[in-house]
Design a protein around this motif. Sequence first.
Motif, PDB file in Angstrom:
ATOM      1  N   VAL A 104      12.522 -45.251  13.393  1.00 43.95           N
ATOM      2  CA  VAL A 104      12.044 -43.974  12.866  1.00 43.95           C
ATOM      3  C   VAL A 104      13.016 -42.903  13.368  1.00 43.95           C
ATOM      4  N   VAL A 105      13.701 -42.235  12.456  1.00 49.39           N
ATOM      5  CA  VAL A 105      14.666 -41.192  12.803  1.00 49.39           C
ATOM      6  C   VAL A 105      14.051 -39.846  12.439  1.00 49.39           C
ATOM      7  N   ILE A 106      13.929 -38.962  13.425  1.00 51.57           N
ATOM      8  CA  ILE A 106      13.209 -37.701  13.256  1.00 51.57           C
ATOM      9  C   ILE A 106      14.144 -36.530  13.537  1.00 51.57           C
ATOM     10  N   CYS A 107      14.061 -35.495  12.704  1.00 49.97           N
ATOM     11  CA  CYS A 107      14.711 -34.227  12.995  1.00 49.97           C
ATOM     12  C   CYS A 107      13.649 -33.137  13.026  1.00 49.97           C
ATOM     13  N   GLY A 108      14.017 -31.986  13.553  1.00 52.38           N
ATOM     14  CA  GLY A 108      13.115 -30.850  13.525  1.00 52.38           C
ATOM     15  C   GLY A 108      12.415 -30.583  14.832  1.00 52.38           C
ATOM     16  N   MET A 109      11.267 -29.904  14.728  1.00 57.85           N
ATOM     17  CA  MET A 109      10.598 -29.353  15.897  1.00 57.85           C
ATOM     18  C   MET A 109       9.867 -30.385  16.745  1.00 57.85           C
ATOM     19  N   ALA A 110       9.787 -31.632  16.288  1.00 60.68           N
ATOM     20  CA  ALA A 110       9.255 -32.682  17.167  1.00 60.68           C
ATOM     21  C   ALA A 110      10.125 -32.825  18.405  1.00 60.68           C
ATOM     22  N   GLY A 111      11.390 -32.409  18.312  1.00 63.44           N
ATOM     23  CA  GLY A 111      12.295 -32.476  19.446  1.00 63.44           C
ATOM     24  C   GLY A 111      12.349 -31.208  20.275  1.00 63.44           C
ATOM     25  N   ALA A 112      11.496 -30.231  19.983  1.00 65.65           N
ATOM     26  CA  ALA A 112      11.467 -28.991  20.762  1.00 65.65           C
ATOM     27  C   ALA A 112      10.801 -29.224  22.113  1.00 65.65           C
ATOM     28  N   ARG A 113      10.971 -28.259  22.992  1.00 62.02           N
ATOM     29  CA  ARG A 113      10.391 -28.376  24.336  1.00 62.02           C
ATOM     30  C   ARG A 113       8.883 -28.554  24.274  1.00 62.02           C
ATOM     31  N   GLN A 114       8.238 -27.929  23.271  1.00 67.11           N
ATOM     32  CA  GLN A 114       6.786 -28.038  23.123  1.00 67.11           C
ATOM     33  C   GLN A 114       6.383 -29.105  22.114  1.00 67.11           C
ATOM     34  N   GLY A 115       7.350 -29.959  21.687  1.00 66.66           N
ATOM     35  CA  GLY A 115       7.063 -30.983  20.696  1.00 66.66           C
ATOM     36  C   GLY A 115       6.718 -32.327  21.316  1.00 66.66           C
ATOM     37  N   TRP A 116       7.103 -33.404  20.641  1.00 71.70           N
ATOM     38  CA  TRP A 116       6.789 -34.753  21.111  1.00 71.70           C
ATOM     39  C   TRP A 116       7.569 -35.063  22.389  1.00 71.70           C
ATOM     40  N   LYS A 117       8.892 -34.944  22.290  1.00 70.76           N
ATOM     41  CA  LYS A 117       9.762 -35.130  23.447  1.00 70.76           C
ATOM     42  C   LYS A 117      11.004 -34.283  23.214  1.00 70.76           C
ATOM     43  N   GLU A 118      11.388 -33.511  24.228  1.00 69.50           N
ATOM     44  CA  GLU A 118      12.516 -32.603  24.036  1.00 69.50           C
ATOM     45  C   GLU A 118      13.815 -33.388  23.851  1.00 69.50           C
ATOM     46  N   ALA A 119      14.523 -33.043  22.775  1.00 68.76           N
ATOM     47  CA  ALA A 119      15.851 -33.596  22.510  1.00 68.76           C
ATOM     48  C   ALA A 119      16.856 -32.501  22.852  1.00 68.76           C
ATOM     49  N   PRO A 120      17.550 -32.605  23.969  1.00 67.39           N
ATOM     50  CA  PRO A 120      18.453 -31.525  24.400  1.00 67.39           C
ATOM     51  C   PRO A 120      19.470 -31.178  23.322  1.00 67.39           C
ATOM     52  N   TYR A 121      19.820 -29.899  23.256  1.00 66.61           N
ATOM     53  CA  TYR A 121      20.770 -29.428  22.255  1.00 66.61           C
ATOM     54  C   TYR A 121      22.170 -29.977  22.515  1.00 66.61           C
ATOM     55  N   ALA A 122      22.902 -30.203  21.432  1.00 66.44           N
ATOM     56  CA  ALA A 122      24.335 -30.493  21.511  1.00 66.44           C
ATOM     57  C   ALA A 122      25.073 -29.169  21.380  1.00 66.44           C
ATOM     58  N   ALA A 123      26.017 -28.911  22.275  1.00 63.15           N
ATOM     59  CA  ALA A 123      26.726 -27.630  22.298  1.00 63.15           C
ATOM     60  C   ALA A 123      27.866 -27.628  21.294  1.00 63.15           C
ATOM     61  N   VAL A 124      27.988 -26.531  20.547  1.00 64.06           N
ATOM     62  CA  VAL A 124      29.109 -26.364  19.627  1.00 64.06           C
ATOM     63  C   VAL A 124      30.324 -25.883  20.405  1.00 64.06           C
ATOM     64  N   PRO A 125      31.534 -26.196  19.920  1.00 60.86           N
ATOM     65  CA  PRO A 125      31.836 -26.921  18.681  1.00 60.86           C
ATOM     66  C   PRO A 125      31.582 -28.413  18.813  1.00 60.86           C
ATOM     67  N   CYS A 126      31.013 -28.995  17.778  1.00 61.14           N
ATOM     68  CA  CYS A 126      30.731 -30.432  17.802  1.00 61.14           C
ATOM     69  C   CYS A 126      30.453 -30.917  16.391  1.00 61.14           C
ATOM     70  N   ALA A 127      30.542 -32.233  16.212  1.00 63.09           N
ATOM     71  CA  ALA A 127      30.115 -32.852  14.965  1.00 63.09           C
ATOM     72  C   ALA A 127      28.590 -32.882  14.914  1.00 63.09           C
ATOM     73  N   ILE A 128      28.038 -33.110  13.742  1.00 62.07           N
ATOM     74  CA  ILE A 128      26.586 -33.206  13.608  1.00 62.07           C
ATOM     75  C   ILE A 128      26.105 -34.435  14.372  1.00 62.07           C
ATOM     76  N   PRO A 129      25.171 -34.284  15.310  1.00 63.59           N
ATOM     77  CA  PRO A 129      24.746 -35.431  16.125  1.00 63.59           C
ATOM     78  C   PRO A 129      24.063 -36.502  15.286  1.00 63.59           C
ATOM     79  N   SER A 130      24.343 -37.772  15.629  1.00 59.51           N
ATOM     80  CA  SER A 130      23.665 -38.887  14.967  1.00 59.51           C
ATOM     81  C   SER A 130      22.926 -39.766  15.968  1.00 59.51           C
ATOM     82  N   GLU A 131      23.189 -39.564  17.250  1.00 65.78           N
ATOM     83  CA  GLU A 131      22.561 -40.382  18.292  1.00 65.78           C
ATOM     84  C   GLU A 131      21.364 -39.623  18.858  1.00 65.78           C
ATOM     85  N   GLY A 132      20.169 -39.968  18.389  1.00 66.84           N
ATOM     86  CA  GLY A 132      18.981 -39.304  18.874  1.00 66.84           C
ATOM     87  C   GLY A 132      18.522 -39.843  20.212  1.00 66.84           C
ATOM     88  N   ILE A 133      17.587 -39.128  20.835  1.00 69.60           N
ATOM     89  CA  ILE A 133      17.028 -39.594  22.105  1.00 69.60           C
ATOM     90  C   ILE A 133      15.871 -40.538  21.817  1.00 69.60           C
TER      91      ILE A 133
END
Length: 294
Positions: A62-91
Motif C-alpha cells: 500500500v503506497v500512500i501520499c498526503g496528510m497520513a504522513g503528517a506529524r498528526q497523521g498515521w505516522k510522520e514521514a519526514p520531509y525530503a529537503a530540496v533540491p531533490c528528485a521526487i521521493p519514491s522510497e516511503g517510510i
Amino acid sequence: MSVPDWIAADWGTSHLRLWIMRGDTPLRRIDDPRGMSKLTPDGYEAVLLELLGDELTGPTDVVICGMAGARQGWKEAPYAAVPCAIPSEGIPVPTSDPRLRVRILPGLSQSSPPDVMRGEETQIGGFLAAEPGFDGVLCLPGTHTKWVHVSAAEVVSFRTFMSGELFDLLSTQSVLRFSVSDGWEQGTFLEAVNDAMGRPATVAADLFAIRAGSLLSGDAPGAARARLSGLLIGLELAGARPYWLGQEVVILGESALAEIYRTALAAQSAMVRTVSVEGVTLTGLTAAYSRRTA
C-alpha cells in the motif's frame, strides 16, 4: 474479483482516495470521507481493512501520499529537503494485519525561506512521469498555492501563497461577506490584478473599497467577487514574479481555478499553459511504486 498487485492511496485532510491496482492499471477506485482530520493514528489500519476487505488475499503493498504522513497523521514521514528528485522510497508503517505492507511517501521541505508541501510532490511526480524533460515552473493553485521550480527532474525550490485561504476568510468572515457573492466580471478581475501588482501598498485600502463601492454605487456582487480575487492573485503574482517571469509556466490544477490563474498570467505576457490535475496523483503514486520495485 481480480486480486490486486498493490494499493495506491491519497490520504488528505478531509478525504481518502484508494485505487485497487493491477500493475499500472486501476481496477477500481474507492472514495471515503475519513480523512486525516477525522482519524487518530490507530484508526487508519481499520479504515483500510474495512474498505479493502476480502480483496487482500495475501501481503499487499500500500503506497500512500498526503496528510497520513503528517506529524498528526498515521505516522510522520519526514520531509525530503530540496533540491531533490521526487521521493519514491516511503517510510514503512507497522500494521497488525500481515496482509498490509504500508509505506507513506514523504513531502518536501525548504529551509530558506521556510516552506513545506505534502501531497503536491506526488502530483509533481505524476506530471514529470508524463513530461520527463520539463524544465520550468509548475503552479499548483488551491487553498495554499504552490509555485515550484523544476529542473533536471528535480524540485529546485518552491514557495507557498495562502491566497485561496485569504479569499475564503475575507469573503465569508470579514465585512466583505456582505458584498461578495456569486458571479464574475473578467474585466474587473484583470483590472484588480494590475492594481495589486502596480500598487501593492494600497491593497488593504482597496479591499475596503470593495465594501464601500457596493454601498455607494451598488456594485454587483459578481464584480465584488472578481475584484477581491484579482487583488489577492495580483499580490501573489507580484510575490511570485521570480518564478514566472521569463519561464515556461504549467498550471497544474482543476479547470475553473486553473483558468483564473492562466488568464491572470497571460495578461502579464507570461508563457503559460494548463494541464488537468485529473489522474496526476495516481500517476505519481504509480511512478513511485514502479521506481521502488524496479
